[in-house]
Write an enzyme that holds these catalytic residues in place. Structure first.
Site, short mmCIF file in Angstrom:
data_model
loop_
_atom_site.label_atom_id
_atom_site.label_comp_id
_atom_site.label_asym_id
_atom_site.label_seq_id
_atom_site.Cartn_x
_atom_site.Cartn_y
_atom_site.Cartn_z
N ALA A 194 0.80 -1.22 0.13
CA ALA A 194 -0.11 0.00 -0.02
C ALA A 194 0.82 1.12 -0.10
O ALA A 194 2.18 1.20 0.11
CB ALA A 194 -0.98 -0.05 1.20
N HIS A 195 0.15 2.30 0.00
CA HIS A 195 0.79 3.79 0.01
C HIS A 195 1.62 3.97 1.31
O HIS A 195 1.37 3.62 2.25
CB HIS A 195 -0.24 4.74 -0.31
CG HIS A 195 -1.22 4.82 0.97
ND1 HIS A 195 -2.23 4.06 0.96
CD2 HIS A 195 -1.28 5.46 1.90
CE1 HIS A 195 -2.97 4.12 2.31
NE2 HIS A 195 -2.37 5.16 2.86
N ASN A 196 2.71 4.71 1.06
CA ASN A 196 3.81 5.19 2.09
C ASN A 196 4.46 4.08 2.73
O ASN A 196 5.08 4.35 3.84
CB ASN A 196 2.77 6.05 3.22
CG ASN A 196 2.04 7.01 2.40
OD1 ASN A 196 2.42 7.64 1.22
ND2 ASN A 196 0.94 7.48 3.14
N VAL A 197 4.62 2.85 2.31
CA VAL A 197 5.19 1.92 2.61
C VAL A 197 6.81 1.88 2.55
O VAL A 197 7.10 2.57 1.50
CB VAL A 197 4.89 0.45 2.49
CG1 VAL A 197 5.69 -0.80 2.84
CG2 VAL A 197 3.33 0.33 2.66
N SER A 241 1.59 2.79 5.22
CA SER A 241 2.49 3.54 6.17
C SER A 241 3.16 2.58 6.93
O SER A 241 3.79 2.79 8.16
CB SER A 241 1.76 4.61 7.01
OG SER A 241 1.25 5.56 5.99
#
Length: 128
Positions: A26-29, A46
């Site tokens: 997912a986003h910001n990982v 995250s």
């Protein structure tokens, strides 16, 4: 496999990391170097994953968790808390692999324990 672009911070995949098919990042990982993600892994937004960590098939991590360096997450484990460096976890919710194996062994013994308990109840004299 899908690696979402960052929405607030960048999504980062470290050098030498291998991602199998059917994996969602997912986003910001932020993924460290030399990690290995096997089929059907899901990593929510995250999450931070340290270098040299392994997530086996069908495991998952909820959002905003920190997974330390050299962590091993067994197949179908659900990570719902931060994991320190070098941890090996299994089960859902994920806990120490050793603790999970002891609990699993106990569950498999319950049928025998129940049978013995029922036999004791049958032997008990009535009315007293």
């Amino acid at each position: 496999t899908c690696v979402d672009r960052g929405s607030i911070n960048d999504t980062i995949v470290g050098a030498g990391t291998k991602i199998d098919n059917m994996v969602h990042v997912a986003h910001n990982v932020q993924i460290g170097k030399r990690c290995l993600f096997m089929a059907c892994v899901g990593i929510a937004g995250s999450v931070r994953i340290g270098d040299d960590s392994i997530l086996a098939g069908q495991s998952g991590v909820i959002q905003h968790m920190t997974i330390g360096r050299g962590v091993r997450v067994a197949s179908q484990a659900g990570v719902m808390r931060d994991l320190p460096d070098g941890a090996t976890v299994s089960g859902s919710p994920a806990r120490s692999h050793r603790e999970m194996m002891r609990a699993q062994a106990t569950i498999f013994r319950l049928a025998d324990i129940l049978r013995d308990l029922e036999a004791l109840v049958q032997e008990r004299p009535r009315g007293g």
